[in-house]
Design a protein around this motif. Structure first.
Motif, PDB file in Angstrom:
ATOM      1  N   HIS A 147       0.836  -1.202   0.000  1.00  0.00           N
ATOM      2  CA  HIS A 147       0.000   0.000   0.000  1.00  0.00           C
ATOM      3  C   HIS A 147       0.873   1.256   0.000  1.00  0.00           C
ATOM      4  O   HIS A 147       0.608   2.216  -0.728  1.00  0.00           O
ATOM      5  N   ALA A 148       1.916   1.245   0.809  1.00  0.00           N
ATOM      6  CA  ALA A 148       2.827   2.398   0.841  1.00  0.00           C
ATOM      7  C   ALA A 148       3.465   2.618  -0.526  1.00  0.00           C
ATOM      8  O   ALA A 148       3.645   3.762  -0.960  1.00  0.00           O
ATOM      9  N   ALA A 149       3.788   1.540  -1.230  1.00  0.00           N
ATOM     10  CA  ALA A 149       4.355   1.665  -2.571  1.00  0.00           C
ATOM     11  C   ALA A 149       3.352   2.303  -3.527  1.00  0.00           C
ATOM     12  O   ALA A 149       3.710   3.160  -4.342  1.00  0.00           O
ATOM     13  N   TYR A 150       2.100   1.906  -3.400  1.00  0.00           N
ATOM     14  CA  TYR A 150       1.056   2.487  -4.235  1.00  0.00           C
ATOM     15  C   TYR A 150       0.927   3.991  -3.967  1.00  0.00           C
ATOM     16  O   TYR A 150       0.870   4.798  -4.890  1.00  0.00           O
ATOM     17  N   VAL A 151       0.938   4.364  -2.693  1.00  0.00           N
ATOM     18  CA  VAL A 151       0.780   5.771  -2.306  1.00  0.00           C
ATOM     19  C   VAL A 151       1.979   6.604  -2.763  1.00  0.00           C
ATOM     20  O   VAL A 151       1.834   7.778  -3.102  1.00  0.00           O
ATOM     21  N   THR A 152       3.160   6.014  -2.772  1.00  0.00           N
ATOM     22  CA  THR A 152       4.373   6.730  -3.165  1.00  0.00           C
ATOM     23  C   THR A 152       4.877   6.262  -4.535  1.00  0.00           C
ATOM     24  O   THR A 152       6.083   6.242  -4.795  1.00  0.00           O
ATOM     25  N   SER A 153       3.965   5.913  -5.413  1.00  0.00           N
ATOM     26  CA  SER A 153       4.332   5.333  -6.711  1.00  0.00           C
ATOM     27  C   SER A 153       5.270   6.221  -7.532  1.00  0.00           C
ATOM     28  O   SER A 153       6.020   5.718  -8.375  1.00  0.00           O
ATOM     29  N   GLN A 154       5.266   7.511  -7.267  1.00  0.00           N
ATOM     30  CA  GLN A 154       6.159   8.407  -8.010  1.00  0.00           C
ATOM     31  C   GLN A 154       7.630   8.047  -7.783  1.00  0.00           C
ATOM     32  O   GLN A 154       8.482   8.385  -8.597  1.00  0.00           O
ATOM     33  N   TYR A 155       7.946   7.347  -6.694  1.00  0.00           N
ATOM     34  CA  TYR A 155       9.330   6.950  -6.423  1.00  0.00           C
ATOM     35  C   TYR A 155       9.828   5.890  -7.398  1.00  0.00           C
ATOM     36  O   TYR A 155      11.022   5.643  -7.476  1.00  0.00           O
ATOM     37  N   TRP A 156       8.928   5.246  -8.128  1.00  0.00           N
ATOM     38  CA  TRP A 156       9.316   4.249  -9.110  1.00  0.00           C
ATOM     39  C   TRP A 156       9.242   4.794 -10.531  1.00  0.00           C
ATOM     40  O   TRP A 156       9.519   4.079 -11.478  1.00  0.00           O
ATOM     41  N   GLU A 157       8.913   6.059 -10.685  1.00  0.00           N
ATOM     42  CA  GLU A 157       8.845   6.677 -12.006  1.00  0.00           C
ATOM     43  C   GLU A 157      10.211   7.127 -12.488  1.00  0.00           C
ATOM     44  O   GLU A 157      10.399   7.366 -13.678  1.00  0.00           O
ATOM     45  N   ALA A 212      13.513   9.906  -0.634  1.00  0.00           N
ATOM     46  CA  ALA A 212      12.724   9.059  -1.531  1.00  0.00           C
ATOM     47  C   ALA A 212      13.429   7.730  -1.769  1.00  0.00           C
ATOM     48  O   ALA A 212      12.789   6.674  -1.809  1.00  0.00           O
ATOM     49  N   LYS A 213      14.740   7.777  -1.924  1.00  0.00           N
ATOM     50  CA  LYS A 213      15.513   6.556  -2.130  1.00  0.00           C
ATOM     51  C   LYS A 213      15.408   5.633  -0.912  1.00  0.00           C
ATOM     52  O   LYS A 213      15.227   4.421  -1.047  1.00  0.00           O
ATOM     53  N   ALA A 214      15.496   6.205   0.281  1.00  0.00           N
ATOM     54  CA  ALA A 214      15.406   5.406   1.505  1.00  0.00           C
ATOM     55  C   ALA A 214      14.034   4.751   1.634  1.00  0.00           C
ATOM     56  O   ALA A 214      13.927   3.562   1.959  1.00  0.00           O
ATOM     57  N   VAL A 215      12.973   5.507   1.355  1.00  0.00           N
ATOM     58  CA  VAL A 215      11.618   4.964   1.436  1.00  0.00           C
ATOM     59  C   VAL A 215      11.432   3.867   0.397  1.00  0.00           C
ATOM     60  O   VAL A 215      10.917   2.782   0.699  1.00  0.00           O
ATOM     61  N   ALA A 241       4.630  -8.949  -4.384  1.00  0.00           N
ATOM     62  CA  ALA A 241       5.105  -8.146  -5.508  1.00  0.00           C
ATOM     63  C   ALA A 241       4.713  -6.690  -5.315  1.00  0.00           C
ATOM     64  O   ALA A 241       3.661  -6.389  -4.754  1.00  0.00           O
ATOM     65  N   LEU A 242       5.557  -5.828  -5.790  1.00  0.00           N
ATOM     66  CA  LEU A 242       5.203  -4.411  -5.832  1.00  0.00           C
ATOM     67  C   LEU A 242       4.116  -4.211  -6.883  1.00  0.00           C
ATOM     68  O   LEU A 242       4.031  -4.984  -7.840  1.00  0.00           O
ATOM     69  N   PRO A 243       3.289  -3.199  -6.718  1.00  0.00           N
ATOM     70  CA  PRO A 243       2.163  -3.020  -7.645  1.00  0.00           C
ATOM     71  C   PRO A 243       2.556  -2.331  -8.960  1.00  0.00           C
ATOM     72  O   PRO A 243       1.766  -1.590  -9.526  1.00  0.00           O
ATOM     73  N   PHE A 244       3.773  -2.571  -9.437  1.00  0.00           N
ATOM     74  CA  PHE A 244       4.244  -1.926 -10.673  1.00  0.00           C
ATOM     75  C   PHE A 244       4.812  -2.985 -11.596  1.00  0.00           C
ATOM     76  O   PHE A 244       5.508  -3.897 -11.158  1.00  0.00           O
ATOM     77  N   HIS A 245       4.591  -2.838 -12.876  1.00  0.00           N
ATOM     78  CA  HIS A 245       5.196  -3.724 -13.869  1.00  0.00           C
ATOM     79  C   HIS A 245       6.697  -3.434 -13.944  1.00  0.00           C
ATOM     80  O   HIS A 245       7.109  -2.277 -13.978  1.00  0.00           O
ATOM     81  N   GLY A 246       7.503  -4.464 -13.936  1.00  0.00           N
ATOM     82  CA  GLY A 246       8.932  -4.295 -14.046  1.00  0.00           C
ATOM     83  C   GLY A 246       9.623  -3.911 -12.755  1.00  0.00           C
ATOM     84  O   GLY A 246      10.766  -3.477 -12.766  1.00  0.00           O
ATOM     85  N   SER A 247       8.952  -4.072 -11.614  1.00  0.00           N
ATOM     86  CA  SER A 247       9.596  -3.742 -10.349  1.00  0.00           C
ATOM     87  C   SER A 247      10.628  -4.797  -9.996  1.00  0.00           C
ATOM     88  O   SER A 247      10.657  -5.883 -10.563  1.00  0.00           O
ATOM     89  N   GLU A 248      11.492  -4.478  -9.062  1.00  0.00           N
ATOM     90  CA  GLU A 248      12.570  -5.393  -8.685  1.00  0.00           C
ATOM     91  C   GLU A 248      12.055  -6.633  -7.978  1.00  0.00           C
ATOM     92  O   GLU A 248      12.693  -7.666  -7.996  1.00  0.00           O
ATOM     93  N   VAL A 249      10.903  -6.564  -7.322  1.00  0.00           N
ATOM     94  CA  VAL A 249      10.317  -7.715  -6.663  1.00  0.00           C
ATOM     95  C   VAL A 249       9.269  -8.275  -7.613  1.00  0.00           C
ATOM     96  O   VAL A 249       8.250  -7.671  -7.851  1.00  0.00           O
ATOM     97  N   ASP A 250       9.565  -9.409  -8.216  1.00  0.00           N
ATOM     98  CA  ASP A 250       8.671  -9.987  -9.215  1.00  0.00           C
ATOM     99  C   ASP A 250       7.492 -10.690  -8.570  1.00  0.00           C
ATOM    100  O   ASP A 250       7.571 -11.164  -7.452  1.00  0.00           O
TER     101      ASP A 250
END
Length: 79
Positions: free
Chosen positions: A32-42, A52-55, A69-78
């Protein structure tokens, strides 16, 4: 989209307010935190400021340990 977000709001509130008592629960909170801070994966990790890097790295580590898995395509956690 707005209607969907309104329907999801109570679920998000439960995720935020419910204490994590297991690694799976912690994974749900991290996802959920990844979803809320999704801009950190952009951006590339090297382009993020220190906070941002630490979070981002903390969320990724928790998701990896929890096996979610993270809620993003191509994230490091598959998936």
């Amino acid at each position: 989209m707005e209607e969907l977000l309104l329907r999801l709001y109570p679920i998000e509130q439960e995720i935020v307010q419910t204490p994590a008592s297991t690694i799976v629960g912690l994974g749900v909170k991290a996802r959920h935190a990844a979803y809320v801070t999704s801009q950190y994966w952009e951006e590339d990790l090297g382009q993020l400021d220190w906070d941002a890097k630490a979070v981002r790295r903390l969320i990724e580590a928790v998701c990896e340990v929890a096996g979610v898995a993270l809620p993003f395509h191509g994230s490091e956690v598959d998936e």
